[in-house]
Design a protein around this motif. Structure first.
Motif, mmCIF file in Angstrom:
data_model
loop_
_atom_site.group_PDB
_atom_site.id
_atom_site.type_symbol
_atom_site.label_atom_id
_atom_site.label_comp_id
_atom_site.label_asym_id
_atom_site.label_seq_id
_atom_site.Cartn_x
_atom_site.Cartn_y
_atom_site.Cartn_z
ATOM 1 N N VAL A 94 0.824 -1.204 0.000
ATOM 2 C CA VAL A 94 0.000 0.000 0.000
ATOM 3 C C VAL A 94 0.861 1.257 0.000
ATOM 4 O O VAL A 94 0.621 2.187 -0.770
ATOM 5 C CB VAL A 94 -0.989 -0.005 1.189
ATOM 6 C CG1 VAL A 94 -1.741 1.314 1.287
ATOM 7 C CG2 VAL A 94 -1.959 -1.166 1.051
ATOM 8 N N LYS A 95 1.889 1.279 0.821
ATOM 9 C CA LYS A 95 2.724 2.478 0.945
ATOM 10 C C LYS A 95 3.594 2.727 -0.286
ATOM 11 O O LYS A 95 3.774 3.869 -0.693
ATOM 12 C CB LYS A 95 3.617 2.396 2.187
ATOM 13 C CG LYS A 95 2.909 2.711 3.482
ATOM 14 C CD LYS A 95 2.576 4.185 3.576
ATOM 15 C CE LYS A 95 2.228 4.570 4.992
ATOM 16 N NZ LYS A 95 1.959 5.989 5.163
ATOM 17 N N ASP A 96 4.145 1.662 -0.860
ATOM 18 C CA ASP A 96 5.167 1.838 -1.898
ATOM 19 C C ASP A 96 4.719 1.460 -3.305
ATOM 20 O O ASP A 96 5.263 1.988 -4.273
ATOM 21 C CB ASP A 96 6.414 1.016 -1.561
ATOM 22 C CG ASP A 96 7.055 1.434 -0.251
ATOM 23 O OD1 ASP A 96 6.816 2.559 0.211
ATOM 24 O OD2 ASP A 96 7.806 0.613 0.325
ATOM 25 N N GLU A 97 3.785 0.546 -3.435
ATOM 26 C CA GLU A 97 3.493 -0.005 -4.754
ATOM 27 C C GLU A 97 2.181 0.483 -5.369
ATOM 28 O O GLU A 97 2.065 0.538 -6.596
ATOM 29 C CB GLU A 97 3.511 -1.534 -4.692
ATOM 30 C CG GLU A 97 4.880 -2.067 -4.301
ATOM 31 C CD GLU A 97 4.925 -3.562 -4.053
ATOM 32 O OE1 GLU A 97 3.952 -4.254 -4.404
ATOM 33 O OE2 GLU A 97 5.939 -4.016 -3.508
ATOM 34 N N LEU A 98 1.205 0.828 -4.559
ATOM 35 C CA LEU A 98 -0.076 1.256 -5.129
ATOM 36 C C LEU A 98 0.004 2.608 -5.824
ATOM 37 O O LEU A 98 -0.681 2.827 -6.821
ATOM 38 C CB LEU A 98 -1.172 1.264 -4.066
ATOM 39 C CG LEU A 98 -1.659 -0.096 -3.577
ATOM 40 C CD1 LEU A 98 -2.847 0.075 -2.630
ATOM 41 C CD2 LEU A 98 -2.023 -1.014 -4.726
ATOM 42 N N GLY A 99 0.848 3.499 -5.339
ATOM 43 C CA GLY A 99 0.993 4.810 -5.972
ATOM 44 C C GLY A 99 1.441 4.702 -7.429
ATOM 45 O O GLY A 99 0.788 5.263 -8.326
ATOM 46 N N PRO A 100 2.546 3.990 -7.699
ATOM 47 C CA PRO A 100 2.965 3.815 -9.094
ATOM 48 C C PRO A 100 1.930 3.081 -9.955
ATOM 49 O O PRO A 100 1.772 3.403 -11.139
ATOM 50 C CB PRO A 100 4.258 3.007 -8.973
ATOM 51 C CG PRO A 100 4.797 3.360 -7.621
ATOM 52 C CD PRO A 100 3.569 3.531 -6.764
ATOM 53 N N ILE A 101 1.214 2.134 -9.366
ATOM 54 C CA ILE A 101 0.158 1.440 -10.119
ATOM 55 C C ILE A 101 -0.949 2.427 -10.482
ATOM 56 O O ILE A 101 -1.450 2.431 -11.612
ATOM 57 C CB ILE A 101 -0.383 0.232 -9.325
ATOM 58 C CG1 ILE A 101 0.689 -0.869 -9.275
ATOM 59 C CG2 ILE A 101 -1.689 -0.287 -9.924
ATOM 60 C CD1 ILE A 101 0.382 -1.998 -8.314
ATOM 61 N N ALA A 102 -1.322 3.281 -9.544
ATOM 62 C CA ALA A 102 -2.342 4.298 -9.820
ATOM 63 C C ALA A 102 -1.887 5.222 -10.945
ATOM 64 O O ALA A 102 -2.688 5.589 -11.819
ATOM 65 C CB ALA A 102 -2.650 5.097 -8.558
ATOM 66 N N GLU A 103 -0.618 5.585 -10.958
ATOM 67 C CA GLU A 103 -0.097 6.448 -12.027
ATOM 68 C C GLU A 103 -0.206 5.758 -13.382
ATOM 69 O O GLU A 103 -0.566 6.396 -14.378
ATOM 70 C CB GLU A 103 1.347 6.837 -11.734
ATOM 71 C CG GLU A 103 1.483 7.794 -10.565
ATOM 72 C CD GLU A 103 2.924 8.039 -10.153
ATOM 73 O OE1 GLU A 103 3.860 7.550 -10.850
ATOM 74 O OE2 GLU A 103 3.121 8.715 -9.133
#
Length: 117
Positions: A94-103
């Motif tokens: 959640v902290k590190d991987e979801l952000g890039p996936i959302a992008e």
């Protein structure tokens, strides 16, 4: 009217936002101590994986830069093997991987919007 894949991607983005919001400012230790947040975040991760499974296979193949299979697989572990799920892995996801996936998903949606104009 939106196509099915677009609607699913928008729902995935919403769930990612919810997971990140639930995580808030928790560091690893406070996350591991907060049972309610752990369970809520895990349910949200399950929702994301289930949504991914609703994307058409050719769509997932076309946008293979997104780790669709891994997202769906993480959902399966969270849903079916919850008691052995490493909460540290949930935190990092959640902290590190979801952000890039959302992008990546936002870029896909932008591409789709340009193509339909």
């Amino acid at each position: 009217m939106k196509d099915k894949n677009t609607a699913v991607l928008e729902k995935i983005l919403s769930e990612i936002s919810i997971a990140q919001g639930l995580m808030g400012s928790h560091d690893m230790d406070s996350f591991l101590e907060d049972e309610m947040v752990k369970r809520a975040v895990c349910m949200t991760v399950i929702n994301i994986g289930e949504l991914v499974k609703n994307l058409e296979m050719d769509f997932r193949s076309r946008y293979a830069q997104v780790p669709w299979r891994e997202i769906a697989g993480f959902r399966d572990v969270a849903a079916h093997k919850y008691q052995t799920l490493r909460m540290e892995d949930v935190y990092v996801t959640v902290k590190d991987e979801l952000g890039p996936i959302a992008e990546e998903i936002e870029a896909i949606l932008e591409e789709g919007a340009r193509l339909t104009k």
